[in-house]
Scaffold this active site. Sequence first.
Site, PDB file in Angstrom:
ATOM      1  N   SER A 100       0.829  -1.197   0.000  1.00 30.35           N
ATOM      2  CA  SER A 100       0.000   0.000   0.000  1.00 30.35           C
ATOM      3  C   SER A 100       0.873   1.262   0.000  1.00 30.35           C
ATOM      4  O   SER A 100       1.601   1.493  -0.960  1.00 30.35           O
ATOM      5  CB  SER A 100      -0.967  -0.061   1.183  1.00 30.35           C
ATOM      6  OG  SER A 100      -2.003   0.892   1.058  1.00 30.35           O
ATOM      7  N   ASN A 124      -0.493  -4.436  -3.470  1.00 28.24           N
ATOM      8  CA  ASN A 124      -1.692  -3.615  -3.300  1.00 28.24           C
ATOM      9  C   ASN A 124      -1.353  -2.135  -3.455  1.00 28.24           C
ATOM     10  O   ASN A 124      -1.691  -1.294  -2.618  1.00 28.24           O
ATOM     11  CB  ASN A 124      -2.344  -3.899  -1.952  1.00 28.24           C
ATOM     12  CG  ASN A 124      -2.717  -5.366  -1.802  1.00 28.24           C
ATOM     13  OD1 ASN A 124      -1.883  -6.175  -1.370  1.00 28.24           O
ATOM     14  ND2 ASN A 124      -3.933  -5.720  -2.161  1.00 28.24           N
ATOM     15  N   HIS A 245      -7.476  -5.994   0.233  1.00 26.96           N
ATOM     16  CA  HIS A 245      -6.281  -5.168   0.390  1.00 26.96           C
ATOM     17  C   HIS A 245      -5.216  -5.795   1.282  1.00 26.96           C
ATOM     18  O   HIS A 245      -4.027  -5.655   1.016  1.00 26.96           O
ATOM     19  CB  HIS A 245      -6.691  -3.801   0.950  1.00 26.96           C
ATOM     20  CG  HIS A 245      -5.631  -2.757   0.843  1.00 26.96           C
ATOM     21  ND1 HIS A 245      -5.141  -2.309  -0.371  1.00 26.96           N
ATOM     22  CD2 HIS A 245      -4.952  -2.056   1.796  1.00 26.96           C
ATOM     23  CE1 HIS A 245      -4.224  -1.381  -0.169  1.00 26.96           C
ATOM     24  NE2 HIS A 245      -4.073  -1.215   1.141  1.00 26.96           N
TER      25      HIS A 245
END
Length: 276
Positions: A100, A124, A245
């Site tokens: 992320s 992700n 996620h």
Amino acid sequence: MKSRTLRLSDGLSVGLIEVGPKDRAGEPLVLIHGVGLNARAWAPQIAALAASHRVFALDMPGHGASSPLPAGARLPDFVTWAARTILALNVGAVNVAGHSMGALIATGLAADYPELVRRVAVLNAVHRRTPEARAAVIARANALVIGDFDPEAPLDRWFSRASADAAPRAQVARWLNEVNPQGYAAAYRAFAEGDDVYADRWEAICCPALVLTGDGDPNSTPEMTRLMAATAPCGRAVVIEGHRHMVNLTAPDRVTAALRDWLNTPLMAEPERLRA
């Protein structure tokens, strides 16, 4: 897992977990988590990869035991922080994997500091959000600045309601409740504005690149993943079905297997080793 604190030259502290062999046989692997979490978010991968690699899982600035960056820090500032941390580890060029926000930092490292990066893995990651998605994430960043934070909202985006997701969801909820609100808000602002900062740099990232997501991730989509991997000269896309996620926690074995394959990918050229 052994935790310690690394001091940078300007006095900033970096919290990290360090495990694995310290001899030349164990290539260094740096892991960078996402916003609101901490180094422990990589626990399954740390446990699995420490036998073959010297693993350093970092607390991002303003998270865990790491000092925050100065007010107004943006994604390139986080990338510079990561580069300075790698230099301070004094282990030479590293393999770096990020999730992320950590994926954006890892991308920036590979783009701006190729001499530090053997291989790069982005899990992700976001890449060129749509105008609607950008507006939504900027609105969430603005809300965090004024203290408006509902931890259930990110959990609903990151996890399904399947029973198999219940335990990792509960663990991540605890981490979100522990995080420093100011550190979270600052990192989220950099994340919200960072999806296109390095978007044009993928063609020049020549090291082996793994780009991975879950097929149910509404913001780090399979389309983004495939585009980044297709643009990188040595890119490979992996999309894990049935996950969102936090795929490294909900499908740890599959993510670790993908990371093992990536770590075993031959280098096109050995990165220049850094001088102590």
